[in-house]
Design a protein around this motif. Structure first.
Motif, mmCIF file in Angstrom:
data_model
loop_
_atom_site.group_PDB
_atom_site.id
_atom_site.type_symbol
_atom_site.label_atom_id
_atom_site.label_comp_id
_atom_site.label_asym_id
_atom_site.label_seq_id
_atom_site.Cartn_x
_atom_site.Cartn_y
_atom_site.Cartn_z
ATOM 1 N N TRP A 183 43.566 46.513 68.854
ATOM 2 C CA TRP A 183 43.779 46.445 67.402
ATOM 3 C C TRP A 183 45.149 46.983 67.038
ATOM 4 O O TRP A 183 45.809 46.484 66.147
ATOM 5 N N ARG A 242 43.430 51.720 69.724
ATOM 6 C CA ARG A 242 42.057 51.282 69.474
ATOM 7 C C ARG A 242 41.661 50.147 70.403
ATOM 8 O O ARG A 242 42.502 49.579 71.108
ATOM 9 N N TYR A 302 40.758 43.671 69.528
ATOM 10 C CA TYR A 302 40.391 43.045 68.250
ATOM 11 C C TYR A 302 40.324 41.542 68.463
ATOM 12 O O TYR A 302 41.340 40.886 68.695
ATOM 13 N N ASN A 321 32.771 40.518 64.681
ATOM 14 C CA ASN A 321 33.505 41.777 64.766
ATOM 15 C C ASN A 321 32.471 42.855 65.014
ATOM 16 O O ASN A 321 31.710 43.225 64.119
ATOM 17 N N ARG A 374 32.554 45.841 65.185
ATOM 18 C CA ARG A 374 32.644 47.046 64.363
ATOM 19 C C ARG A 374 31.639 46.980 63.218
ATOM 20 O O ARG A 374 31.161 48.006 62.734
ATOM 21 N N TYR A 375 31.314 45.760 62.791
ATOM 22 C CA TYR A 375 30.391 45.579 61.669
ATOM 23 C C TYR A 375 29.000 45.157 62.140
ATOM 24 O O TYR A 375 28.001 45.769 61.793
#
Length: 383
Positions: A63, A72, A75, A121, A123-124
């Protein structure tokens, strides 16, 4: 019992604090690095982007680097269109390493594609997202064009079929979107659909692409957009705005639809009027043209430079070339290519100053990607 932090963790925290103090001082007192030749800025940016690729634990691109926590994880969304940039680097600079990286990223994107064809994603959630899938689709298509390997075409078809399935009854993307709301910047996903349609045409690809492009047109007012931000109640970042404009422009070129090109020109002219003489473009601009002048979204500057250069190629208007040059020079003045800190050398901040609202205190990979895109076009144009 109190656990002591390990020495590497303490050293990393100290390095982050030192980096923040240095960059904040530079930005606060406007002690920006000196602009060098574009080729040197390009070389530093390419090295940083390759570093972001190397540092990941998989074959995706990190990311980016955050002063709040370091590097990070990969991504997926931006790795999709970063693969395109690496292919462009290979083509324009005869950089075989960039070609190998692009193919490696594209293979990884095939590996992480959901069984339904979407890209999520993590992350979600594990659920597919329209925009992320569209950006990875651009990578699949380009990888197929470069290699002629069927796996990339098949991945592109699966992604496109999913984008069609999740469209609503009117063909618009109103679900499986960021925060569950429609976004005008999904014109960039329509562009990706049309890229595949040019290789393997399906009526439903055209139907869904046109539905979202036409809705995007309906949201434009004097060059600016309603419903173009990440959230419903915010003014869009220039990053969002140029996503929308580029999607309209590229779709218009592919389909020879002048109305989409005209909309991109209208927005580009509005943005040109907002740019300061030094290349600074306000970070956020709402649908009435009201702007937040407190910071610059450097990503938006880079994206806008690419679009202005494309308009220069199309129309021959030198104002567009000069606007792109000025915009990129401002970003070059914000890029540190002298520091010994390899985490940030050559990278592009999300915002100038670094505490601005867009990806605050961070160097997101896509800012550097679009900077590279802009410099490649600028050098190639060579006016």
């Amino acid at each position: 019992m109190v656990l002591k932090k390990s020495e590497p963790a303490i050293n990393q925290q100290l390095a982050l604090i030192q980096c923040f103090a240095t960059k904040a001082t530079q930005d606060m007192f406007a002690t920006l690095p000196v602009i060098d030749e574009p080729q040197k800025h390009l070389s530093a940016a390419v090295s940083w982007l390759k570093r972001a690729h190397d540092i990941s634990l998989d074959d995706g691109v990190s990311w980016g680097y955050s002063l709040k926590g370091g590097w990070r994880t990969s991504y997926r969304e931006t790795s999709g269109y970063i693969a395109v940039t690496f292919f462009n680097l290979a083509q324009q600079l005869n950089d075989n390493d960039s070609w190998d990286r692009a193919v490696k990223i594209a293979r990884w994107l095939c590996d992480i594609q959901n069984s339904d064809g979407s890209v999520s994603n993590t992350r979600y959630s594990s659920e597919g997202i329209v925009f992320d899938t569209g950006q990875v689709l651009l990578g699949y298509v380009r990888a197929y064009q470069e290699t002629q390997e069927l796996c990339f075409l098949q991945a592109a078809e699966r992604a496109s079929d999913w984008l069609v399935r999740v469209a609503d009854s009117s063909g618009r993307w109103t679900r499986n979107t960021h925060l569950g709301i429609p976004h005008v910047y999904n014109t960039r996903v329509a562009w990706a659909l049309l890229e595949l349609n040019a290789l393997k045409s399906k009526p439903e690809y055209l139907q869904v692409a046109y539905a979202n492009l036409d809705w995007g047109l309906s949201q434009q007012k004097n060059g600016w957009f309603d419903q173009c931000a990440f959230t419903a109640d915010a003014a869009p970042f220039t990053h969002n705005i140029v996503y929308a404009l580029r999607g309209l422009f590229e779709s218009g070129i592919i389909q020879k639809e002048q109305k989409y090109i005209d909309a991109a020109i209208l927005g580009s002219e509005a943005m040109l009027a907002k740019m300061h003489s030094n290349g600074f473009i306000p970070g956020q601009i709402d649908s009435s043209g009201k702007s937040d002048e407190s910071y610059c979204c450097l990503t938006g500057n880079c994206q806008m430079a690419v679009l202005w250069l494309k308009l220069f190629e199309l129309k021959g208007d030198r104002r567009y070339y000069q606007a792109a040059l000025t915009s990129l020079q401002y970003v070059m003045s914000c890029q540190d290519i002298q520091t010994s800190d390899l985490n940030i050398r050559g990278g592009i901040k999300g915002s100038q100053p670094i505490w601005g609202k867009y990806t605050r205190l961070s160097y997101p990979n896509w800012a550097t990607k679009f900077f590279i895109d802009g410099l490649l076009m600028l050098i190639k144009t060579n006016v």
